[in-house]
Scaffold this motif. Structure first.
Motif, PDB file in Angstrom:
ATOM      1  N   SER A   2      12.634   3.046  -2.230  1.00 56.74           N
ATOM      2  CA  SER A   2      12.574   3.350  -0.809  1.00 56.74           C
ATOM      3  C   SER A   2      11.160   3.161  -0.290  1.00 56.74           C
ATOM      4  CB  SER A   2      13.038   4.783  -0.560  1.00 56.74           C
ATOM      5  OG  SER A   2      12.212   5.694  -1.247  1.00 56.74           O
ATOM      6  N   GLY A   3      11.052   2.843   0.998  1.00 60.63           N
ATOM      7  CA  GLY A   3       9.741   2.600   1.572  1.00 60.63           C
ATOM      8  C   GLY A   3       8.973   3.885   1.799  1.00 60.63           C
ATOM      9  N   ASN A   4       7.687   3.777   1.673  1.00 60.25           N
ATOM     10  CA  ASN A   4       6.810   4.910   1.923  1.00 60.25           C
ATOM     11  C   ASN A   4       5.501   4.371   2.480  1.00 60.25           C
ATOM     12  OD1 ASN A   4       5.199   7.151   1.985  1.00 60.25           O
ATOM     13  ND2 ASN A   4       5.238   7.540  -0.227  1.00 60.25           N
ATOM     14  N   PRO A   5       5.354   4.385   3.813  1.00 57.64           N
ATOM     15  CA  PRO A   5       4.137   3.820   4.410  1.00 57.64           C
ATOM     16  C   PRO A   5       2.871   4.577   4.047  1.00 57.64           C
ATOM     17  CG  PRO A   5       5.484   4.939   6.061  1.00 57.64           C
ATOM     18  CD  PRO A   5       6.295   4.874   4.814  1.00 57.64           C
ATOM     19  N   ASP A   6       3.033   5.754   3.411  1.00 51.63           N
ATOM     20  CA  ASP A   6       1.868   6.532   3.002  1.00 51.63           C
ATOM     21  C   ASP A   6       1.391   6.175   1.594  1.00 51.63           C
ATOM     22  OD1 ASP A   6       1.797   7.956   5.414  1.00 51.63           O
ATOM     23  OD2 ASP A   6       3.305   9.369   4.687  1.00 51.63           O
ATOM     24  N   GLN A   7       2.035   5.212   0.954  1.00 50.81           N
ATOM     25  CA  GLN A   7       1.576   4.782  -0.366  1.00 50.81           C
ATOM     26  C   GLN A   7       0.149   4.251  -0.276  1.00 50.81           C
ATOM     27  OE1 GLN A   7       4.593   2.523  -2.941  1.00 50.81           O
ATOM     28  NE2 GLN A   7       5.334   2.169  -0.862  1.00 50.81           N
ATOM     29  N   THR A   8      -0.610   4.475  -1.329  1.00 54.71           N
ATOM     30  CA  THR A   8      -1.928   3.858  -1.397  1.00 54.71           C
ATOM     31  C   THR A   8      -1.770   2.372  -1.701  1.00 54.71           C
ATOM     32  OG1 THR A   8      -2.201   4.213  -3.778  1.00 54.71           O
ATOM     33  CG2 THR A   8      -2.887   6.006  -2.295  1.00 54.71           C
ATOM     34  N   PHE A   9      -2.836   1.623  -1.451  1.00 52.37           N
ATOM     35  CA  PHE A   9      -2.794   0.194  -1.761  1.00 52.37           C
ATOM     36  C   PHE A   9      -2.494  -0.027  -3.238  1.00 52.37           C
ATOM     37  CE2 PHE A   9      -5.048  -3.701  -3.113  1.00 52.37           C
ATOM     38  CZ  PHE A   9      -4.360  -4.624  -2.338  1.00 52.37           C
ATOM     39  N   GLU A  34       6.836  -6.044  12.079  1.00 51.75           N
ATOM     40  CA  GLU A  34       5.762  -5.174  11.610  1.00 51.75           C
ATOM     41  C   GLU A  34       5.154  -5.699  10.321  1.00 51.75           C
ATOM     42  OE1 GLU A  34       5.085  -0.603   9.970  1.00 51.75           O
ATOM     43  OE2 GLU A  34       7.082  -1.268  10.554  1.00 51.75           O
ATOM     44  N   VAL A  35       6.010  -6.086   9.380  1.00 48.77           N
ATOM     45  CA  VAL A  35       5.550  -6.574   8.085  1.00 48.77           C
ATOM     46  C   VAL A  35       4.738  -7.857   8.231  1.00 48.77           C
ATOM     47  CG1 VAL A  35       6.385  -7.605   5.942  1.00 48.77           C
ATOM     48  CG2 VAL A  35       7.346  -5.432   6.726  1.00 48.77           C
ATOM     49  N   ILE A  36       5.224  -8.773   9.034  1.00 45.90           N
ATOM     50  CA  ILE A  36       4.498 -10.038   9.231  1.00 45.90           C
ATOM     51  C   ILE A  36       3.178  -9.787   9.969  1.00 45.90           C
ATOM     52  CG2 ILE A  36       4.545 -12.272  10.414  1.00 45.90           C
ATOM     53  CD1 ILE A  36       7.479 -12.499   9.718  1.00 45.90           C
ATOM     54  N   GLY A  37       3.184  -8.850  10.909  1.00 41.67           N
ATOM     55  CA  GLY A  37       1.946  -8.507  11.598  1.00 41.67           C
ATOM     56  C   GLY A  37       0.879  -8.008  10.636  1.00 41.67           C
ATOM     57  N   LEU A  38       1.296  -7.216   9.657  1.00 46.40           N
ATOM     58  CA  LEU A  38       0.353  -6.763   8.629  1.00 46.40           C
ATOM     59  C   LEU A  38      -0.135  -7.944   7.787  1.00 46.40           C
ATOM     60  CD1 LEU A  38       2.198  -3.533   7.443  1.00 46.40           C
ATOM     61  CD2 LEU A  38       0.042  -3.632   8.693  1.00 46.40           C
ATOM     62  N   ALA A  39       0.776  -8.834   7.419  1.00 42.86           N
ATOM     63  CA  ALA A  39       0.412  -9.983   6.585  1.00 42.86           C
ATOM     64  C   ALA A  39      -0.595 -10.883   7.280  1.00 42.86           C
ATOM     65  CB  ALA A  39       1.658 -10.783   6.224  1.00 42.86           C
ATOM     66  N   VAL A 160       4.588  -9.914   1.019  1.00 42.51           N
ATOM     67  CA  VAL A 160       5.482  -9.250   0.065  1.00 42.51           C
ATOM     68  C   VAL A 160       5.004  -7.827  -0.238  1.00 42.51           C
ATOM     69  CG1 VAL A 160       6.275 -11.427  -0.921  1.00 42.51           C
ATOM     70  CG2 VAL A 160       4.361 -10.241  -1.993  1.00 42.51           C
ATOM     71  N   ASN A 161       3.687  -7.603  -0.218  1.00 41.35           N
ATOM     72  CA  ASN A 161       3.174  -6.249  -0.432  1.00 41.35           C
ATOM     73  C   ASN A 161       3.486  -5.347   0.760  1.00 41.35           C
ATOM     74  OD1 ASN A 161       2.071  -6.412  -3.041  1.00 41.35           O
ATOM     75  ND2 ASN A 161       0.206  -7.367  -2.279  1.00 41.35           N
ATOM     76  N   ALA A 162       3.323  -5.876   1.968  1.00 43.48           N
ATOM     77  CA  ALA A 162       3.644  -5.093   3.169  1.00 43.48           C
ATOM     78  C   ALA A 162       5.132  -4.768   3.205  1.00 43.48           C
ATOM     79  CB  ALA A 162       3.233  -5.859   4.422  1.00 43.48           C
ATOM     80  N   ALA A 163       5.961  -5.742   2.841  1.00 39.05           N
ATOM     81  CA  ALA A 163       7.408  -5.511   2.810  1.00 39.05           C
ATOM     82  C   ALA A 163       7.752  -4.406   1.816  1.00 39.05           C
ATOM     83  CB  ALA A 163       8.130  -6.809   2.451  1.00 39.05           C
ATOM     84  N   TRP A 164       7.140  -4.459   0.636  1.00 39.18           N
ATOM     85  CA  TRP A 164       7.410  -3.443  -0.388  1.00 39.18           C
ATOM     86  C   TRP A 164       7.034  -2.046   0.114  1.00 39.18           C
ATOM     87  CZ3 TRP A 164      10.163  -3.672  -4.722  1.00 39.18           C
ATOM     88  CH2 TRP A 164      10.059  -2.602  -5.622  1.00 39.18           C
ATOM     89  N   SER A 165       5.938  -1.954   0.837  1.00 34.09           N
ATOM     90  CA  SER A 165       5.495  -0.653   1.344  1.00 34.09           C
ATOM     91  C   SER A 165       6.477  -0.079   2.352  1.00 34.09           C
ATOM     92  CB  SER A 165       4.108  -0.772   1.978  1.00 34.09           C
ATOM     93  OG  SER A 165       4.166  -1.369   3.263  1.00 34.09           O
ATOM     94  N   ARG A 166       7.339  -0.922   2.898  1.00 30.49           N
ATOM     95  CA  ARG A 166       8.343  -0.484   3.864  1.00 30.49           C
ATOM     96  C   ARG A 166       9.748  -0.436   3.274  1.00 30.49           C
ATOM     97  NH1 ARG A 166       3.946   0.485   5.577  1.00 30.49           N
ATOM     98  NH2 ARG A 166       3.243   0.216   7.724  1.00 30.49           N
ATOM     99  N   GLY A 167       9.835  -0.534   1.946  1.00 32.27           N
ATOM    100  CA  GLY A 167      11.131  -0.420   1.284  1.00 32.27           C
ATOM    101  C   GLY A 167      11.881  -1.716   1.100  1.00 32.27           C
ATOM    102  N   LEU A 168      11.305  -2.832   1.530  1.00 34.75           N
ATOM    103  CA  LEU A 168      11.938  -4.142   1.400  1.00 34.75           C
ATOM    104  C   LEU A 168      11.487  -4.837   0.118  1.00 34.75           C
ATOM    105  CD1 LEU A 168      11.500  -5.384   5.069  1.00 34.75           C
ATOM    106  CD2 LEU A 168      13.666  -4.741   3.989  1.00 34.75           C
TER     107      LEU A 168
END
Length: 232
Positions: A2-9, A34-39, A160-168
């Protein structure tokens, strides 16, 4: 998963893995934006920002899957647009085989089971049946610049890292763009862009065996040299 936007890098990077099995569940457009914007905050050579992201789902993606698979099965030559280089050899080939062994083991695919091995290959040509495919392209006028490929690779890693942080989950691949005319037609990619890579994206299926695989990584001692540092 599951996604957790509070995860550390560090938690995102260490936890992320390639996902090859997805739930039949749509991904909200706003989340992908959102994910692409982060990328797109990735570093880029002299701020050229050469990347484009074509996000495909639904019927257009189904047409790409079918056209890509049908042409491959019909014996059409690979028409990838981004150079692929020579086949891997030596330790690089060994690592390629190692991950294949891990995946086939997880999926219960025996070495001599041609039918299951073929089915696995076709999954790749279908973008692993993910609900979303992101096609990464770059401006053709920059084709001669190695910095361009470097920059697009950095942005794709961030994606792919941003997506993972959001549960994708995602898997970066080339199988899904082997037949570039099919991709270009159904994704509406303009001629002035070069098709570089694809990223399958969706909600990870926790029951899909291959999703349990974490690839082994070389030890930092084998990759890193420190020059000019005093010994501790």
């Amino acid at each position: 998963m599951s996604g957790n936007p509070d995860q550390t890098f560090a938690e995102v990077v260490r936890g992320r893995k390639s996902i090859r099995g997805y739930l039949d569940k749509p991904v909200p457009k706003a989340l992908i934006e959102e994910v692409i914007g982060l990328a797109m905050r990735s570093p880029t050579s002299m701020n050229t920002q050469p990347w484009h992201f074509h996000v495909i789902t639904g019927e257009p993606l189904d047409r790409i899957r079918k056209g890509n698979t049908d042409r491959i099965l019909a014996g059409e030559p690979d028409s990838r647009e981004f150079r692929r280089g020579e086949p891997f050899a030596g330790v690089h080939r060994e690592r390629q085989i190692e991950v294949a062994v891990q995946l086939f083991g997880a999926m219960g695919i025996e070495r001599d089971d041609k039918e299951k091995r073929q089915d696995w290959v076709l999954r790749g040509f279908r973008q692993f049946d993910a609900p979303v495919c992101v096609i990464v392209t770059f401006d053709r006028e920059l084709s001669g610049s190695d910095d361009t490929a470097f920059d697009c690779g950095a942005a794709t890693t961030a994606l792919v890292n941003a997506a993972w942080s959001r549960g994708l989950g995602c898997v970066i691949n080339s199988q899904g763009i082997m037949q570039s005319p099919v991709v270009r037609e159904h994704a509406g990619i303009p001629d002035e862009q070069v098709i570089m890579k694809a990223v399958a994206m969706g909600w990870p299926d926790p029951e899909f065996p291959a999703n349990s695989v974490y690839t082994n990584r070389k030890d930092p001692e084998d990759a890193v040299r420190f020059v000019g540092f005093e010994d501790d």
